[in-house]
Design a protein around this motif. Structure first.
Motif, PDB file in Angstrom:
ATOM      1  N   ASP A 163       9.808  -2.109  -2.783  1.00  0.00           N
ATOM      2  CA  ASP A 163       8.730  -1.560  -1.971  1.00  0.00           C
ATOM      3  C   ASP A 163       8.831  -0.042  -1.812  1.00  0.00           C
ATOM      4  O   ASP A 163       7.825   0.613  -1.530  1.00  0.00           O
ATOM      5  CB  ASP A 163       8.730  -2.217  -0.589  1.00  0.00           C
ATOM      6  CG  ASP A 163       8.072  -3.588  -0.608  1.00  0.00           C
ATOM      7  OD1 ASP A 163       7.900  -4.137  -1.718  1.00  0.00           O
ATOM      8  OD2 ASP A 163       7.743  -4.120   0.464  1.00  0.00           O
ATOM      9  N   SER A 164      10.028   0.504  -1.961  1.00  0.00           N
ATOM     10  CA  SER A 164      10.207   1.940  -1.761  1.00  0.00           C
ATOM     11  C   SER A 164      10.360   2.722  -3.065  1.00  0.00           C
ATOM     12  O   SER A 164      10.589   3.926  -3.035  1.00  0.00           O
ATOM     13  CB  SER A 164      11.441   2.192  -0.878  1.00  0.00           C
ATOM     14  OG  SER A 164      12.594   1.577  -1.431  1.00  0.00           O
ATOM     15  N   ALA A 165      10.228   2.047  -4.213  1.00  0.00           N
ATOM     16  CA  ALA A 165      10.521   2.695  -5.501  1.00  0.00           C
ATOM     17  C   ALA A 165       9.286   3.010  -6.331  1.00  0.00           C
ATOM     18  O   ALA A 165       9.410   3.393  -7.495  1.00  0.00           O
ATOM     19  CB  ALA A 165      11.465   1.805  -6.312  1.00  0.00           C
ATOM     20  N   GLN A 166       8.093   2.885  -5.772  1.00  0.00           N
ATOM     21  CA  GLN A 166       6.888   3.008  -6.583  1.00  0.00           C
ATOM     22  C   GLN A 166       6.690   4.423  -7.134  1.00  0.00           C
ATOM     23  O   GLN A 166       6.396   4.601  -8.322  1.00  0.00           O
ATOM     24  CB  GLN A 166       5.677   2.589  -5.747  1.00  0.00           C
ATOM     25  CG  GLN A 166       5.726   1.139  -5.317  1.00  0.00           C
ATOM     26  CD  GLN A 166       4.713   0.820  -4.239  1.00  0.00           C
ATOM     27  OE1 GLN A 166       3.501   0.900  -4.470  1.00  0.00           O
ATOM     28  NE2 GLN A 166       5.169   0.488  -3.057  1.00  0.00           N
ATOM     29  N   ALA A 167       6.828   5.427  -6.273  1.00  0.00           N
ATOM     30  CA  ALA A 167       6.639   6.802  -6.742  1.00  0.00           C
ATOM     31  C   ALA A 167       7.705   7.183  -7.760  1.00  0.00           C
ATOM     32  O   ALA A 167       7.426   7.922  -8.714  1.00  0.00           O
ATOM     33  CB  ALA A 167       6.663   7.772  -5.556  1.00  0.00           C
TER      34      ALA A 167
END
Length: 345
Positions: free
Chosen positions: A314-318
């Motif tokens: 969830d926190s790795a998209q960018a």
């Protein structure tokens, strides 16, 4: 069966979050923040040098801005959780509510921009087949006017609608600490409400739109493939009708070139699914357990393992967008060129 047995124990689940989950969230959030700034910097440098950004690149920047706020919110949430992982969901914490507001709205914006990129990708290849269409005009001002209308609508869909949803959730006291039920070491939907209300708000403020994003992106891609197969079939029929010496008709030309690195933009929603599918599975599993009392014997173990994966995804998209469009840009370009030579997408 007693309804209490069908519900998650928020206290037990919060205790299952390890420091490893928190550290992973913090590290991936920092990587995503750095990756988001890198994408924005390279795009800004291109504009500064007098080169215009393509439509897909502009949409990527808007998506990256949303993913940047997701990473910032999760970084704050994980640091807050590291300081105290026994937070009482019955107590309203302004910091928790603010973090939930930022990350939930940014997530909705990210879902919308991802779907819009898929739609714009389909639009570029299929909506300009009619040479008599006003959209196929070679007039530069007409093309710019068309883009201005589209981007205006895109901004309304991707910023205004999520803002309305989240402000409504905030006014209903739906945002807050859920003790990481169906989330990671951060705040989302307050556990200080009924199970039914929690499920509804989780669907309205995130998971429902996320699943629609999966379906819409897949649908636009399949429509595009069907369009291409139909076009190739017509070309072969014309070629067979007029003889082998008649060359195949060229592809339909749009008023602009196809999106640069189109394979990369297809990978956007594929990566989005891979990164966020663990959280979606957790939501579906918890919903079935809460409301249908369907709880397989491996539920607890599976939920914990999926939570570990979700803490990363969830926190790795960018960060993943940075890998696709900056680190491996040439690799995707070469693959795309080979596929284009074979008339494949």
């Amino acid at each position: 069966m007693d309804s209490l047995n069908c519900s998650n124990s928020t206290t037990e689940l919060a205790g299952k979050i390890t420091k490893g989950d928190i550290v992973v969230t913090m590290v991936t959030s920092c990587l995503s923040i750095g990756g988001a700034f890198a994408i924005c910097f390279t795009s800004g440098r291109k504009v500064y040098r007098g080169r215009s950004l393509s439509e897909p690149r502009k949409l990527l920047v808007y998506l990256t801005i949303a993913d940047l706020f997701i990473a910032i919110g999760y970084l704050y949430g994980s640091v807050r959780f590291l300081r105290d992982n026994s937070l009482n969901y019955e107590v309203k914490d302004p910091g928790c509510i603010a973090q939930s507001f930022v990350t939930t709205m940014a997530s909705l914006c990210s879902f919308w921009w991802t779907s819009i990129i898929a739609f714009n990708f389909w639009w570029t290849y299929t909506c300009y087949t009619n040479n008599n269409s006003v959209f196929a005009s070679n007039n530069i001002s007409s093309r710019q006017s068309t883009w201005n209308v589209k981007i205006y609508v895109y901004h309304i869909l991707s910023w205004i609608i999520p803002a309305i949803i989240i402000v409504t959730a905030l006014s209903k006291d739906a945002l807050g600490s859920d003790n990481s039920v169906e989330s990671g070491p951060w705040c989302w939907i307050s556990a200080n409400m009924s199970v039914k209300e929690q499920t509804i708000w989780m669907a309205v403020t995130g998971k429902g739109w996320e699943m629609l994003m999966y379906l819409s992106c897949f649908g636009f891609y399949m429509l595009l493939k069907l369009f291409q197969l139909s076009a190739r079939r017509r070309q072969k029929q014309i070629h067979a009708q007029f003889g082998s010496t008649t060359p195949l008709i060229s592809r339909t030309k749009c008023y602009q070139q196809p999106p640069e690195h189109n394979l990369s933009y297809i990978f956007l929603w594929v990566v989005e699914i891979v990164l966020r599918i663990s959280g979606t599975i957790r939501f579906v599993m918890a919903t079935l357990r809460r409301h249908a009392c369907i709880s397989p014997p491996f539920y607890e173990h599976a939920d914990v393992y999926l939570m570990h994966v979700q803490s990363f995804g969830d926190s790795a998209q960018a960060f993943c967008s940075f890998l696709i469009f900056c680190v491996f840009r040439r690799c995707f370009r070469n693959i795309n060129d080979r596929r284009s030579n074979n008339n494949l997408l």
